[in-house]
Scaffold this active site. Structure first.
Site, PDB file in Angstrom:
ATOM      1  N   GLU A   1       0.823  -1.215   0.000  1.00 54.18           N
ATOM      2  CA  GLU A   1       0.000   0.000   0.000  1.00 54.18           C
ATOM      3  C   GLU A   1       0.857   1.265   0.000  1.00 54.18           C
ATOM      4  O   GLU A   1       0.861   2.019   0.973  1.00 54.18           O
ATOM      5  CB  GLU A   1      -0.903   0.008   1.244  1.00 54.18           C
ATOM      6  CG  GLU A   1      -1.862  -1.147   1.272  1.00 54.18           C
ATOM      7  CD  GLU A   1      -2.602  -1.280   2.591  1.00 54.18           C
ATOM      8  OE1 GLU A   1      -3.743  -1.762   2.561  1.00 54.18           O
ATOM      9  OE2 GLU A   1      -2.042  -0.900   3.632  1.00 54.18           O
ATOM     10  N   PRO A   2       1.591   1.526  -1.068  1.00 54.30           N
ATOM     11  CA  PRO A   2       2.410   2.732  -1.090  1.00 54.30           C
ATOM     12  C   PRO A   2       1.553   3.991  -1.211  1.00 54.30           C
ATOM     13  O   PRO A   2       0.611   4.036  -2.001  1.00 54.30           O
ATOM     14  CB  PRO A   2       3.257   2.541  -2.360  1.00 54.30           C
ATOM     15  CG  PRO A   2       2.419   1.669  -3.246  1.00 54.30           C
ATOM     16  CD  PRO A   2       1.657   0.754  -2.312  1.00 54.30           C
ATOM     17  N   GLY A   3       1.856   4.975  -0.399  1.00 53.39           N
ATOM     18  CA  GLY A   3       1.195   6.274  -0.502  1.00 53.39           C
ATOM     19  C   GLY A   3       2.240   7.318  -0.823  1.00 53.39           C
ATOM     20  O   GLY A   3       2.354   7.830  -1.942  1.00 53.39           O
ATOM     21  N   ARG A   4       3.102   7.567   0.178  1.00 53.81           N
ATOM     22  CA  ARG A   4       4.153   8.572   0.056  1.00 53.81           C
ATOM     23  C   ARG A   4       4.990   8.364  -1.217  1.00 53.81           C
ATOM     24  O   ARG A   4       5.256   9.306  -1.953  1.00 53.81           O
ATOM     25  CB  ARG A   4       5.058   8.457   1.278  1.00 53.81           C
ATOM     26  CG  ARG A   4       6.022   9.605   1.487  1.00 53.81           C
ATOM     27  CD  ARG A   4       7.012   9.258   2.611  1.00 53.81           C
ATOM     28  NE  ARG A   4       6.379   8.840   3.839  1.00 53.81           N
ATOM     29  CZ  ARG A   4       5.996   9.657   4.812  1.00 53.81           C
ATOM     30  NH1 ARG A   4       6.203  10.941   4.708  1.00 53.81           N
ATOM     31  NH2 ARG A   4       5.414   9.185   5.902  1.00 53.81           N
TER      32      ARG A   4
ATOM     33  N   ARG B   1       3.846  19.403   8.404  1.00 54.94           N
ATOM     34  CA  ARG B   1       4.736  18.284   8.736  1.00 54.94           C
ATOM     35  C   ARG B   1       5.954  18.693   9.563  1.00 54.94           C
ATOM     36  O   ARG B   1       6.448  17.912  10.343  1.00 54.94           O
ATOM     37  CB  ARG B   1       5.141  17.518   7.462  1.00 54.94           C
ATOM     38  CG  ARG B   1       3.921  16.841   6.806  1.00 54.94           C
ATOM     39  CD  ARG B   1       4.294  15.846   5.727  1.00 54.94           C
ATOM     40  NE  ARG B   1       4.902  14.651   6.261  1.00 54.94           N
ATOM     41  CZ  ARG B   1       6.185  14.392   6.247  1.00 54.94           C
ATOM     42  NH1 ARG B   1       7.031  15.243   5.695  1.00 54.94           N
ATOM     43  NH2 ARG B   1       6.650  13.290   6.775  1.00 54.94           N
TER      44      ARG B   1
ATOM     45  N   TYR C   1       6.106  16.826  12.982  1.00 58.09           N
ATOM     46  CA  TYR C   1       7.132  15.777  13.073  1.00 58.09           C
ATOM     47  C   TYR C   1       8.552  16.313  12.991  1.00 58.09           C
ATOM     48  O   TYR C   1       9.501  15.521  13.008  1.00 58.09           O
ATOM     49  CB  TYR C   1       6.986  14.761  11.927  1.00 58.09           C
ATOM     50  CG  TYR C   1       5.576  14.349  11.572  1.00 58.09           C
ATOM     51  CD1 TYR C   1       4.777  13.677  12.487  1.00 58.09           C
ATOM     52  CD2 TYR C   1       5.054  14.608  10.307  1.00 58.09           C
ATOM     53  CE1 TYR C   1       3.489  13.288  12.163  1.00 58.09           C
ATOM     54  CE2 TYR C   1       3.769  14.212   9.964  1.00 58.09           C
ATOM     55  CZ  TYR C   1       2.988  13.564  10.889  1.00 58.09           C
ATOM     56  OH  TYR C   1       1.734  13.183  10.572  1.00 58.09           O
TER      57      TYR C   1
ATOM     58  N   CYS D   1      -0.655  32.794  13.134  1.00 52.16           N
ATOM     59  CA  CYS D   1      -0.346  33.433  14.404  1.00 52.16           C
ATOM     60  C   CYS D   1       0.057  32.367  15.403  1.00 52.16           C
ATOM     61  O   CYS D   1      -0.710  32.016  16.313  1.00 52.16           O
ATOM     62  CB  CYS D   1      -1.554  34.208  14.895  1.00 52.16           C
ATOM     63  SG  CYS D   1      -1.908  35.558  13.796  1.00 52.16           S
ATOM     64  N   GLU D   2       1.229  31.821  15.208  1.00 52.88           N
ATOM     65  CA  GLU D   2       1.706  30.743  16.063  1.00 52.88           C
ATOM     66  C   GLU D   2       3.189  30.565  15.774  1.00 52.88           C
ATOM     67  O   GLU D   2       3.573  30.381  14.603  1.00 52.88           O
ATOM     68  CB  GLU D   2       0.914  29.473  15.717  1.00 52.88           C
ATOM     69  CG  GLU D   2       1.431  28.255  16.373  1.00 52.88           C
ATOM     70  CD  GLU D   2       0.376  27.147  16.518  1.00 52.88           C
ATOM     71  OE1 GLU D   2      -0.842  27.424  16.413  1.00 52.88           O
ATOM     72  OE2 GLU D   2       0.786  26.014  16.741  1.00 52.88           O
TER      73      GLU D   2
HETATM   74  N1  LLP Z   1      -1.213   1.481   4.665  1.00 55.42           N
HETATM   75  C1  LLP Z   1      -1.570   1.796   5.919  1.00 55.42           C
HETATM   76  C2  LLP Z   1      -2.429   0.888   6.661  1.00 55.42           C
HETATM   77  C3  LLP Z   1      -1.146   3.000   6.481  1.00 55.42           C
HETATM   78  O1  LLP Z   1      -1.507   3.301   7.722  1.00 55.42           O
HETATM   79  C4  LLP Z   1      -0.337   3.886   5.731  1.00 55.42           C
HETATM   80  C5  LLP Z   1       0.114   5.154   6.282  1.00 55.42           C
HETATM   81  C6  LLP Z   1       0.003   3.519   4.423  1.00 55.42           C
HETATM   82  C7  LLP Z   1      -0.446   2.306   3.929  1.00 55.42           C
HETATM   83  C8  LLP Z   1       0.834   4.395   3.536  1.00 55.42           C
HETATM   84  O2  LLP Z   1       2.129   4.563   4.001  1.00 55.42           O
HETATM   85  P1  LLP Z   1       3.201   5.322   3.089  1.00 55.42           P
HETATM   86  O3  LLP Z   1       3.465   4.456   1.883  1.00 55.42           O
HETATM   87  O4  LLP Z   1       2.608   6.606   2.689  1.00 55.42           O
HETATM   88  O5  LLP Z   1       4.389   5.479   3.941  1.00 55.42           O
HETATM   89  N2  LLP Z   1       1.079  11.834   8.139  1.00 55.42           N
HETATM   90  C9  LLP Z   1       2.327  11.113   8.226  1.00 55.42           C
HETATM   91  C10 LLP Z   1       2.244   9.744   7.602  1.00 55.42           C
HETATM   92  C11 LLP Z   1       1.206   8.861   8.251  1.00 55.42           C
HETATM   93  C12 LLP Z   1       1.142   7.532   7.608  1.00 55.42           C
HETATM   94  C13 LLP Z   1      -0.071   6.820   8.048  1.00 55.42           C
HETATM   95  N3  LLP Z   1      -0.278   5.578   7.420  1.00 55.42           N
HETATM   96  C14 LLP Z   1       3.417  11.929   7.535  1.00 55.42           C
HETATM   97  O6  LLP Z   1       3.124  12.999   7.038  1.00 55.42           O
HETATM   98  O7  LLP Z   1       4.578  11.508   7.517  1.00 55.42           O
END
Ligand code: LLP
Length: 431
Positions: A290-293, A330, A334, A361-362
């Protein structure tokens, strides 16, 4: 340059996917999210090809749409043949509006309400990734009332710390997500699930964390999961068809971040998993990731206009921009590293070290600290790189600021994918 879709043209301007970023800022205004459609497609293809080649034709990447969720992105990943990971009615609704085939959607979250479950079933979401037994019973109940059999995966915690940062680590036993293998709850929920008539157990899911830079962490978690699958087969005579390893490959925010060869890492993971499956005497399950980033991060950058440049002699300097933690929280959340440029003065010598700060304002409203910049003045265009993931999707209206527009670029055109919010939009729900 940290990514090959960036360059500098003859005017000394930063270009992105071949477009002059100053021209984009002028045409669409700032702050502005810019996303490189060609790059998104390349990133998608890299996963599809690598997974099918190394895991077999049934393997499938699912785009984790929490990284960036808007209609156009679901159309692009649909065209590239990926499935999606969705976590809320909002993401399901957006994907549905975009015409995404929801039978290829996996519904996550650690707290699906009864309304969420019904909504997802109304939209015929293909798979539910079940967090715990209470949720499983709620899904069974809703499926029974509709006379259907809902496909599910059980989310398990393999008990692994990927050593990234705490807010994104999720695979440990004490995580709020999933059912732990170590405590016996994973086996218990599996047994319970197998006895339910209105859910069909397709397999197991785990997600260990985000911004992971090599296959080793995935190898460790997959070995634990494959061992679990083998034990479950012996105990309950059930053989899991799917193993979903979650998201997580990292991206380059700065020059210090390593390059990651997705194909090579997936090949390494596949070899290790095959070996383990052989050793445990089970067939290789169909693999999902499940790639997102790593699909959208390097396909995005944000353009801002510099405002006040403040110098506090003997202390520090500030360059203020016309956005901030509202469009990119971010650093505030983080302490995330970003590469920041004065986009119109790419060839000018460094003249200033400054914190690049937002307009909220922070005092925690910081994009990046100690940035080396050329002589920067009001009106200059500032670019923050690698903002395609978890920026637009985590944006807020704090201080009643409007979220920026999101413009897509390809090698030969640019177009608006998300309109800039208006003041009327901000107040539309105020009674
Ligand atoms: N699958 C599940 C179940 C997840 O919880 C996540 C991310 C992904 C896939 C996707 O992960 P990725 O490939 O994007 O690393 N807001 C944070 C990141 C939170 C990630 C949450 N879950 C940030 O900005 O770094």
């Amino acid at each position: 340059m940290i990514c090959d879709n960036l360059a500098v043209n003859q005017k000394g301007h930063l270009t992105f996917c071949g477009h002059d970023t100053l021209a984009l800022a002028k045409q669409y205004g700032t702050p502005l999210y810019v996303m490189d459609e060609d790059r998104i497609r390349e990133n998608c293809r890299r996963y599809v090809q690598a997974m099918k080649e190394h895991f077999g034709p049934e393997a499938l990447p699912l785009y984790a749409s929490k990284a960036a969720s808007f209609k156009r992105i679901y159309q692009i990943v649909k065209e590239e043949g990926l499935g999606v990971d969705v976590v809320s009615p909002g993401e399901i609704y957006t994907a549905a509006l975009a015409g995404f085939p929801l039978e290829k959607a996996y519904f996550h979250s650690n707290n699906k309400t009864d309304e969420d479950i019904a909504f997802a079933m109304d939209h015929k979401v293909g798979y539910f990734v079940v967090d715990c037994q209470e949720e499983l019973d709620a899904i069974e109940k809703e499926a029974a009332s509709r006379g259907l059999r809902q496909k599910v995966l059980l989310r398990l915690t393999p008990g692994i710390d990927p050593h990234t940062y705490e807010a994104v680590n999720t695979g440990m036993v004490d995580s709020k997500f999933g059912s732990a293998i170590e405590t016996g709850q994973a086996a218990q929920i599996t047994q319970h699930c197998l006895g339910l008539p209105h859910v069909e157990l397709m397999g197991f899911h785990c997600h260990i964390g985000s911004q992971v830079f090599d296959a080793d962490t995935f190898v460790r978690s997959s070995e634990i999961m494959l061992t679990f699958i083998a034990q479950i087969q012996v105990r309950f005579g059930y053989l899991a068809r799917e193993l979903n390893l979650g998201g997580g490959f990292g991206v380059r925010y700065t020059q210090e971040d390593p390059f990651l060869d997705v194909d090579q890492e997936i090949a390494r993971l596949a070899r290790a998993m095959e070996e383990k499956a052989n050793q445990m005497g089970i067939p290789m399950p169909q693999v999902r990731m499940e790639p997102g980033r790593s699909i959208v991060a390097d396909a995005g950058l944000t353009l801002y206009t510099a405002g006040s440049v403040k110098k506090i002699p003997g202390y520090k300097n500030y360059v203020s921009i016309d956005g901030g933690m509202t469009d990119n929280p971010r650093f505030a959340l983080y302490g995330s590293a970003y590469t920041v440029y004065n986009a119109g003065k790419m060839n000018d010598p460094v003249a200033l070290t400054a914190d690049v700060v937002g307009r909220c304002c922070e005092s925690g409203d910081i994009i990046q600290k100690n940035v080396s910049l050329p002589a920067t003045v009001r009106g200059d265009i500032v670019a923050v790189l690698t903002t395609g993931a978890y920026n637009y999707s985590m944006a807020s209206n704090y201080n009643r600021l409007c979220r920026p527009a999101l413009v897509m670029v390809t090698k030969d055109r640019s177009y608006v994918a998300v309109e800039r919010e208006s003041l009327a939009y901000l107040t539309q729900n105020d009674v």
